[in-house]
Design a protein around this motif. Structure first.
Motif, PDB file in Angstrom:
ATOM      1  N   TYR A  13       0.807  -1.218   0.000  1.00  0.00           N
ATOM      2  CA  TYR A  13       0.000   0.000   0.000  1.00  0.00           C
ATOM      3  C   TYR A  13       0.847   1.278   0.000  1.00  0.00           C
ATOM      4  O   TYR A  13       0.325   2.374  -0.249  1.00  0.00           O
ATOM      5  CB  TYR A  13      -0.965   0.015   1.196  1.00  0.00           C
ATOM      6  CG  TYR A  13      -0.284   0.193   2.532  1.00  0.00           C
ATOM      7  CD1 TYR A  13      -0.078   1.465   3.066  1.00  0.00           C
ATOM      8  CD2 TYR A  13       0.163  -0.901   3.262  1.00  0.00           C
ATOM      9  CE1 TYR A  13       0.547   1.642   4.281  1.00  0.00           C
ATOM     10  CE2 TYR A  13       0.803  -0.737   4.474  1.00  0.00           C
ATOM     11  CZ  TYR A  13       0.984   0.540   4.982  1.00  0.00           C
ATOM     12  OH  TYR A  13       1.622   0.711   6.185  1.00  0.00           O
ATOM     13  N   ALA A  14       2.161   1.172   0.254  1.00  0.00           N
ATOM     14  CA  ALA A  14       3.001   2.370   0.309  1.00  0.00           C
ATOM     15  C   ALA A  14       4.452   1.992   0.041  1.00  0.00           C
ATOM     16  O   ALA A  14       4.819   0.811  -0.001  1.00  0.00           O
ATOM     17  CB  ALA A  14       2.864   3.073   1.656  1.00  0.00           C
ATOM     18  N   TYR A  38       5.610  -1.138   2.062  1.00  0.00           N
ATOM     19  CA  TYR A  38       4.719  -1.301   3.208  1.00  0.00           C
ATOM     20  C   TYR A  38       3.573  -2.211   2.797  1.00  0.00           C
ATOM     21  O   TYR A  38       2.965  -2.020   1.746  1.00  0.00           O
ATOM     22  CB  TYR A  38       4.182   0.059   3.662  1.00  0.00           C
ATOM     23  CG  TYR A  38       5.267   0.971   4.211  1.00  0.00           C
ATOM     24  CD1 TYR A  38       5.487   1.073   5.580  1.00  0.00           C
ATOM     25  CD2 TYR A  38       6.076   1.706   3.351  1.00  0.00           C
ATOM     26  CE1 TYR A  38       6.489   1.892   6.088  1.00  0.00           C
ATOM     27  CE2 TYR A  38       7.085   2.534   3.848  1.00  0.00           C
ATOM     28  CZ  TYR A  38       7.284   2.626   5.209  1.00  0.00           C
ATOM     29  OH  TYR A  38       8.279   3.434   5.701  1.00  0.00           O
ATOM     30  N   GLY A  55      -1.891  -0.758   8.361  1.00  0.00           N
ATOM     31  CA  GLY A  55      -1.215   0.258   7.550  1.00  0.00           C
ATOM     32  C   GLY A  55      -1.355   1.667   8.082  1.00  0.00           C
ATOM     33  O   GLY A  55      -1.585   1.903   9.262  1.00  0.00           O
ATOM     34  N   SER A  57      -2.575   5.975   6.763  1.00  0.00           N
ATOM     35  CA  SER A  57      -3.410   6.774   5.858  1.00  0.00           C
ATOM     36  C   SER A  57      -2.567   7.672   4.962  1.00  0.00           C
ATOM     37  O   SER A  57      -1.359   7.850   5.170  1.00  0.00           O
ATOM     38  CB  SER A  57      -4.362   7.644   6.678  1.00  0.00           C
ATOM     39  OG  SER A  57      -3.613   8.617   7.399  1.00  0.00           O
ATOM     40  N   ALA A  58      -3.224   8.287   3.985  1.00  0.00           N
ATOM     41  CA  ALA A  58      -2.554   9.256   3.118  1.00  0.00           C
ATOM     42  C   ALA A  58      -2.060  10.453   3.926  1.00  0.00           C
ATOM     43  O   ALA A  58      -0.986  10.995   3.659  1.00  0.00           O
ATOM     44  CB  ALA A  58      -3.496   9.701   2.005  1.00  0.00           C
ATOM     45  N   ALA A  61       1.072   9.456   5.614  1.00  0.00           N
ATOM     46  CA  ALA A  61       2.151   9.383   4.626  1.00  0.00           C
ATOM     47  C   ALA A  61       2.727  10.768   4.363  1.00  0.00           C
ATOM     48  O   ALA A  61       3.951  10.937   4.276  1.00  0.00           O
ATOM     49  CB  ALA A  61       1.632   8.768   3.332  1.00  0.00           C
ATOM     50  N   ARG A  66       6.227   9.550   3.223  1.00  0.00           N
ATOM     51  CA  ARG A  66       6.159   8.259   2.551  1.00  0.00           C
ATOM     52  C   ARG A  66       5.289   8.378   1.305  1.00  0.00           C
ATOM     53  O   ARG A  66       4.481   9.293   1.194  1.00  0.00           O
ATOM     54  CB  ARG A  66       5.554   7.197   3.479  1.00  0.00           C
ATOM     55  CG  ARG A  66       6.534   6.422   4.362  1.00  0.00           C
ATOM     56  CD  ARG A  66       7.444   7.262   5.177  1.00  0.00           C
ATOM     57  NE  ARG A  66       8.269   6.460   6.100  1.00  0.00           N
ATOM     58  CZ  ARG A  66       9.280   6.971   6.758  1.00  0.00           C
ATOM     59  NH1 ARG A  66       9.629   8.246   6.623  1.00  0.00           N
ATOM     60  NH2 ARG A  66       9.989   6.207   7.576  1.00  0.00           N
ATOM     61  N   ASP A  67       5.480   7.465   0.378  1.00  0.00           N
ATOM     62  CA  ASP A  67       4.670   7.448  -0.841  1.00  0.00           C
ATOM     63  C   ASP A  67       3.468   6.548  -0.609  1.00  0.00           C
ATOM     64  O   ASP A  67       3.606   5.317  -0.546  1.00  0.00           O
ATOM     65  CB  ASP A  67       5.480   6.926  -2.031  1.00  0.00           C
ATOM     66  CG  ASP A  67       6.673   7.805  -2.356  1.00  0.00           C
ATOM     67  OD1 ASP A  67       6.587   9.024  -2.110  1.00  0.00           O
ATOM     68  OD2 ASP A  67       7.690   7.274  -2.845  1.00  0.00           O
ATOM     69  N   HIS A  68       2.291   7.154  -0.480  1.00  0.00           N
ATOM     70  CA  HIS A  68       1.064   6.398  -0.244  1.00  0.00           C
ATOM     71  C   HIS A  68       0.460   6.031  -1.590  1.00  0.00           C
ATOM     72  O   HIS A  68       0.130   6.888  -2.397  1.00  0.00           O
ATOM     73  CB  HIS A  68       0.077   7.234   0.570  1.00  0.00           C
ATOM     74  CG  HIS A  68      -1.051   6.469   1.156  1.00  0.00           C
ATOM     75  ND1 HIS A  68      -2.295   6.401   0.572  1.00  0.00           N
ATOM     76  CD2 HIS A  68      -1.124   5.731   2.290  1.00  0.00           C
ATOM     77  CE1 HIS A  68      -3.095   5.657   1.322  1.00  0.00           C
ATOM     78  NE2 HIS A  68      -2.414   5.246   2.367  1.00  0.00           N
ATOM     79  N   CYS A  71      -5.174   3.150  -0.110  1.00  0.00           N
ATOM     80  CA  CYS A  71      -5.596   2.787   1.240  1.00  0.00           C
ATOM     81  C   CYS A  71      -5.487   1.269   1.378  1.00  0.00           C
ATOM     82  O   CYS A  71      -5.861   0.527   0.458  1.00  0.00           O
ATOM     83  CB  CYS A  71      -7.036   3.224   1.484  1.00  0.00           C
ATOM     84  SG  CYS A  71      -7.640   2.795   3.148  1.00  0.00           S
ATOM     85  N   ASP A  97       2.816   2.497  11.122  1.00  0.00           N
ATOM     86  CA  ASP A  97       2.601   1.869   9.823  1.00  0.00           C
ATOM     87  C   ASP A  97       1.965   0.490   9.927  1.00  0.00           C
ATOM     88  O   ASP A  97       1.769  -0.179   8.904  1.00  0.00           O
ATOM     89  CB  ASP A  97       3.911   1.781   9.032  1.00  0.00           C
ATOM     90  CG  ASP A  97       5.043   1.117   9.805  1.00  0.00           C
ATOM     91  OD1 ASP A  97       5.121   1.308  11.032  1.00  0.00           O
ATOM     92  OD2 ASP A  97       5.865   0.414   9.186  1.00  0.00           O
TER      93      ASP A  97
END
Length: 260
Positions: A13-14, A38, A55, A57-58, A61, A66-68, A71, A97
Protein backbone atom coordinates in the motif's frame (compact mmCIF):
# COMPACT_ATOMS: atom_id res chain seq x y z
CA UNK A 1 -8.10 -34.85 10.84
CA UNK A 2 -5.55 -32.95 8.77
CA UNK A 3 -4.55 -29.43 9.73
CA UNK A 4 -6.46 -26.67 7.90
CA UNK A 5 -4.57 -24.93 5.13
CA UNK A 6 -4.86 -21.26 4.26
CA UNK A 7 -4.06 -18.89 1.44
CA UNK A 8 -1.76 -16.00 2.43
CA UNK A 9 -1.28 -12.71 0.57
CA UNK A 10 0.98 -9.67 0.97
CA UNK A 11 -0.71 -6.47 -0.21
CA UNK A 12 1.44 -3.40 -0.86
CA UNK A 13 0.00 0.00 0.00
CA UNK A 14 3.00 2.37 0.31
CA UNK A 15 6.68 2.84 -0.50
CA UNK A 16 9.66 4.73 0.91
CA UNK A 17 12.88 5.47 -1.03
CA UNK A 18 15.72 4.79 1.37
CA UNK A 19 19.46 4.15 1.55
CA UNK A 20 21.04 0.92 2.77
CA UNK A 21 22.85 2.69 5.61
CA UNK A 22 19.47 3.50 7.16
CA UNK A 23 18.44 -0.15 7.37
CA UNK A 24 21.20 -1.61 9.57
CA UNK A 25 22.67 -0.78 12.93
CA UNK A 26 26.12 0.55 12.12
CA UNK A 27 25.07 1.51 8.61
CA UNK A 28 26.21 -0.08 5.37
CA UNK A 29 29.53 0.73 3.68
CA UNK A 30 28.00 0.42 0.21
CA UNK A 31 25.00 2.63 1.05
CA UNK A 32 23.20 2.24 -2.25
CA UNK A 33 19.44 2.51 -2.68
CA UNK A 34 17.53 0.06 -0.46
CA UNK A 35 13.88 1.11 -0.33
CA UNK A 36 11.12 -0.18 1.91
CA UNK A 37 7.67 -1.32 0.83
CA UNK A 38 4.72 -1.30 3.21
CA UNK A 39 2.30 -4.21 3.36
CA UNK A 40 -0.77 -5.54 5.05
CA UNK A 41 -1.42 -9.28 4.90
CA UNK A 42 -4.49 -11.40 4.28
CA UNK A 43 -4.98 -14.94 5.60
CA UNK A 44 -7.94 -16.65 3.95
CA UNK A 45 -9.45 -20.10 4.36
CA UNK A 46 -11.76 -22.30 6.44
CA UNK A 47 -14.47 -19.66 6.06
CA UNK A 48 -12.24 -16.99 7.63
CA UNK A 49 -10.63 -13.78 6.47
CA UNK A 50 -7.95 -12.64 8.92
CA UNK A 51 -6.17 -9.34 8.25
CA UNK A 52 -2.69 -8.78 9.66
CA UNK A 53 -1.98 -5.09 10.33
CA UNK A 54 -3.86 -2.07 9.01
CA UNK A 55 -1.21 0.26 7.55
CA UNK A 56 -1.38 4.05 7.54
CA UNK A 57 -3.41 6.77 5.86
CA UNK A 58 -2.55 9.26 3.12
CA UNK A 59 -2.43 12.00 5.75
CA UNK A 60 0.11 10.03 7.77
CA UNK A 61 2.15 9.38 4.63
CA UNK A 62 2.33 13.13 4.03
CA UNK A 63 3.34 13.76 7.63
CA UNK A 64 6.14 11.17 7.49
CA UNK A 65 7.19 11.69 3.83
CA UNK A 66 6.16 8.26 2.55
CA UNK A 67 4.67 7.45 -0.84
CA UNK A 68 1.06 6.40 -0.24
CA UNK A 69 -0.16 4.27 -3.14
CA UNK A 70 -3.61 3.16 -1.94
CA UNK A 71 -5.60 2.79 1.24
CA UNK A 72 -4.91 -0.69 2.64
CA UNK A 73 -8.66 -1.30 2.59
CA UNK A 74 -8.61 -0.62 -1.16
CA UNK A 75 -5.84 -3.19 -1.53
CA UNK A 76 -7.91 -5.69 0.41
CA UNK A 77 -10.91 -4.88 -1.80
CA UNK A 78 -8.83 -6.01 -4.80
CA UNK A 79 -8.92 -9.42 -3.14
CA UNK A 80 -12.66 -9.24 -2.55
CA UNK A 81 -12.39 -8.32 1.13
CA UNK A 82 -14.80 -5.80 2.67
CA UNK A 83 -12.92 -4.20 5.58
CA UNK A 84 -16.16 -3.32 7.35
CA UNK A 85 -17.00 -7.03 7.64
CA UNK A 86 -13.63 -8.42 8.75
CA UNK A 87 -13.95 -10.14 12.12
CA UNK A 88 -10.30 -10.59 13.16
CA UNK A 89 -7.36 -8.21 12.75
CA UNK A 90 -3.93 -9.04 14.13
CA UNK A 91 -1.92 -5.99 15.13
CA UNK A 92 1.69 -7.15 15.12
CA UNK A 93 2.77 -4.03 16.99
CA UNK A 94 1.63 -0.45 17.52
CA UNK A 95 3.98 1.49 15.24
CA UNK A 96 2.19 3.96 12.98
CA UNK A 97 2.60 1.87 9.82
CA UNK A 98 1.00 -1.23 11.33
CA UNK A 99 -1.95 0.12 13.34
CA UNK A 100 -3.17 3.21 11.46
CA UNK A 101 -6.62 2.82 9.86
CA UNK A 102 -7.82 0.35 12.50
CA UNK A 103 -11.03 2.41 12.69
CA UNK A 104 -11.80 1.25 9.12
CA UNK A 105 -12.40 -2.25 10.56
CA UNK A 106 -15.38 -1.51 12.83
CA UNK A 107 -16.54 -5.13 13.20
CA UNK A 108 -13.13 -6.56 14.00
CA UNK A 109 -11.64 -7.84 17.20
CA UNK A 110 -8.05 -6.59 17.32
CA UNK A 111 -5.45 -9.09 18.55
CA UNK A 112 -2.54 -7.54 20.44
CA UNK A 113 0.14 -8.67 22.86
CA UNK A 114 -0.16 -7.52 26.48
CA UNK A 115 3.47 -6.42 26.39
CA UNK A 116 2.89 -4.17 23.39
CA UNK A 117 0.20 -2.13 25.15
CA UNK A 118 2.39 -1.96 28.23
CA UNK A 119 5.28 -0.68 26.09
CA UNK A 120 3.24 1.89 24.14
CA UNK A 121 1.58 3.39 27.22
CA UNK A 122 4.38 3.10 29.76
CA UNK A 123 7.53 4.82 30.89
CA UNK A 124 9.58 4.14 27.76
CA UNK A 125 7.43 6.48 25.69
CA UNK A 126 9.01 9.31 27.63
CA UNK A 127 12.06 8.84 25.38
CA UNK A 128 12.02 9.97 21.76
CA UNK A 129 14.25 7.10 20.67
CA UNK A 130 11.45 4.67 21.57
CA UNK A 131 8.31 6.70 20.78
CA UNK A 132 9.38 8.06 17.40
CA UNK A 133 7.63 5.34 15.37
CA UNK A 134 4.43 5.52 17.43
CA UNK A 135 1.58 7.96 16.81
CA UNK A 136 -0.17 9.20 19.94
CA UNK A 137 -3.64 9.12 18.38
CA UNK A 138 -3.18 5.51 17.28
CA UNK A 139 -2.26 4.47 20.81
CA UNK A 140 -5.07 6.48 22.40
CA UNK A 141 -7.48 5.07 19.84
CA UNK A 142 -6.40 1.56 20.77
CA UNK A 143 -7.09 2.30 24.42
CA UNK A 144 -10.57 3.45 23.44
CA UNK A 145 -11.04 0.21 21.53
CA UNK A 146 -10.07 -1.69 24.69
CA UNK A 147 -12.82 0.12 26.60
CA UNK A 148 -15.25 -0.85 23.84
CA UNK A 149 -14.38 -4.50 24.39
CA UNK A 150 -12.88 -4.88 20.90
CA UNK A 151 -9.27 -5.82 21.77
CA UNK A 152 -8.27 -9.36 22.65
CA UNK A 153 -4.96 -9.47 24.49
CA UNK A 154 -2.52 -12.34 24.21
CA UNK A 155 0.23 -13.20 26.67
CA UNK A 156 2.89 -14.86 24.57
CA UNK A 157 2.10 -17.52 22.00
CA UNK A 158 -1.55 -18.28 21.23
CA UNK A 159 -3.74 -20.04 18.69
CA UNK A 160 -5.98 -17.62 16.81
CA UNK A 161 -7.67 -20.34 14.73
CA UNK A 162 -6.80 -23.93 13.82
CA UNK A 163 -3.62 -23.57 11.74
CA UNK A 164 -3.09 -19.86 12.59
CA UNK A 165 -1.02 -18.92 15.63
CA UNK A 166 0.53 -15.81 17.15
CA UNK A 167 4.09 -15.79 18.49
CA UNK A 168 5.70 -13.19 20.73
CA UNK A 169 9.06 -12.19 19.25
CA UNK A 170 9.87 -8.76 20.74
CA UNK A 171 13.06 -6.99 19.74
CA UNK A 172 11.79 -4.28 17.42
CA UNK A 173 9.20 -3.40 20.06
CA UNK A 174 8.59 -5.01 23.42
CA UNK A 175 5.45 -6.84 22.28
CA UNK A 176 6.02 -7.49 18.58
CA UNK A 177 4.28 -10.68 17.43
CA UNK A 178 4.65 -12.79 14.28
CA UNK A 179 1.93 -14.90 12.67
CA UNK A 180 2.41 -18.55 11.71
CA UNK A 181 0.03 -19.94 9.09
CA UNK A 182 -0.46 -23.51 7.89
CA UNK A 183 -0.48 -23.52 4.08
CA UNK A 184 -0.25 -26.02 1.25
CA UNK A 185 3.55 -25.54 1.16
CA UNK A 186 4.04 -25.78 4.89
CA UNK A 187 4.20 -23.31 7.77
CA UNK A 188 4.59 -19.73 6.52
CA UNK A 189 5.63 -17.10 9.07
CA UNK A 190 4.65 -13.47 8.61
CA UNK A 191 7.56 -11.88 10.44
CA UNK A 192 6.31 -8.30 10.25
CA UNK A 193 9.09 -6.15 11.70
CA UNK A 194 10.87 -9.01 13.44
CA UNK A 195 12.85 -8.65 10.20
CA UNK A 196 12.17 -5.67 7.96
CA UNK A 197 14.27 -7.08 5.12
CA UNK A 198 15.62 -10.48 4.12
CA UNK A 199 19.10 -9.09 4.76
CA UNK A 200 18.38 -8.26 8.40
CA UNK A 201 17.75 -11.86 9.40
CA UNK A 202 19.91 -13.62 6.81
CA UNK A 203 23.01 -11.55 7.61
CA UNK A 204 22.12 -11.00 11.30
CA UNK A 205 22.31 -7.24 10.86
CA UNK A 206 19.55 -5.67 12.98
CA UNK A 207 17.33 -2.80 11.87
CA UNK A 208 18.09 0.40 13.81
CA UNK A 209 14.60 1.03 15.23
CA UNK A 210 14.76 -1.38 18.15
CA UNK A 211 13.66 -1.92 21.73
CA UNK A 212 16.14 -4.74 22.44
CA UNK A 213 18.93 -5.68 20.05
CA UNK A 214 19.43 -8.94 21.92
CA UNK A 215 15.77 -9.92 21.53
CA UNK A 216 15.81 -8.88 17.88
CA UNK A 217 18.79 -11.10 17.10
CA UNK A 218 17.35 -14.01 19.09
CA UNK A 219 14.11 -13.45 17.21
CA UNK A 220 15.73 -14.38 13.90
CA UNK A 221 16.32 -17.86 15.28
CA UNK A 222 12.78 -18.04 16.60
CA UNK A 223 11.41 -17.22 13.16
CA UNK A 224 13.47 -20.02 11.62
CA UNK A 225 12.20 -22.52 14.18
CA UNK A 226 8.60 -21.54 13.53
CA UNK A 227 8.79 -21.71 9.73
CA UNK A 228 8.92 -24.74 7.45
CA UNK A 229 12.26 -23.42 6.15
CA UNK A 230 14.05 -20.05 5.96
CA UNK A 231 12.33 -19.54 2.59
CA UNK A 232 8.98 -19.64 4.40
CA UNK A 233 9.71 -16.47 6.43
CA UNK A 234 8.16 -13.30 5.00
CA UNK A 235 9.89 -10.06 6.09
CA UNK A 236 7.79 -7.01 6.81
CA UNK A 237 9.07 -4.42 4.34
CA UNK A 238 11.20 -6.03 1.64
CA UNK A 239 10.32 -5.17 -2.00
CA UNK A 240 11.77 -8.56 -2.94
CA UNK A 241 8.59 -10.20 -1.61
CA UNK A 242 6.76 -9.01 -4.72
CA UNK A 243 9.58 -10.41 -6.87
CA UNK A 244 9.94 -13.80 -5.17
CA UNK A 245 6.24 -14.63 -5.08
CA UNK A 246 3.64 -14.63 -7.87
CA UNK A 247 0.68 -12.32 -8.15
CA UNK A 248 -2.70 -14.06 -7.79
CA UNK A 249 -3.77 -12.40 -11.05
CA UNK A 250 -1.73 -10.65 -13.72
CA UNK A 251 -3.39 -7.28 -13.10
CA UNK A 252 -2.23 -7.43 -9.46
CA UNK A 253 1.45 -7.85 -10.28
CA UNK A 254 3.47 -5.41 -8.19
CA UNK A 255 0.57 -4.98 -5.76
CA UNK A 256 -0.28 -8.41 -4.32
CA UNK A 257 1.89 -11.49 -3.84
CA UNK A 258 0.54 -14.92 -3.01
CA UNK A 259 2.72 -16.43 -0.30
CA UNK A 260 1.29 -19.91 0.16
Amino acid sequence: MSEPRYEVYAIKYAHHPRRAAENFIGGDPHNGPMPLDYFVWLVRGQGREIVVDTGFSAAMAAKRARDHLRCPTAGLALMGVDASRVRDVVITHLHYDHVGNFDLFPAATLHLQDLEMRYATGRYMGHECFRGAFELEDVVGMVRRVYQGRVRFHEGDAELAPGVSLHLIGGHTMGLQAVRVATRRGAVVLASDASHLYANMEQVRPFPIVWSVADMVEGYGRLRRLAESPAHIIPGHDPQVLERYPAPREELRGIVARLD
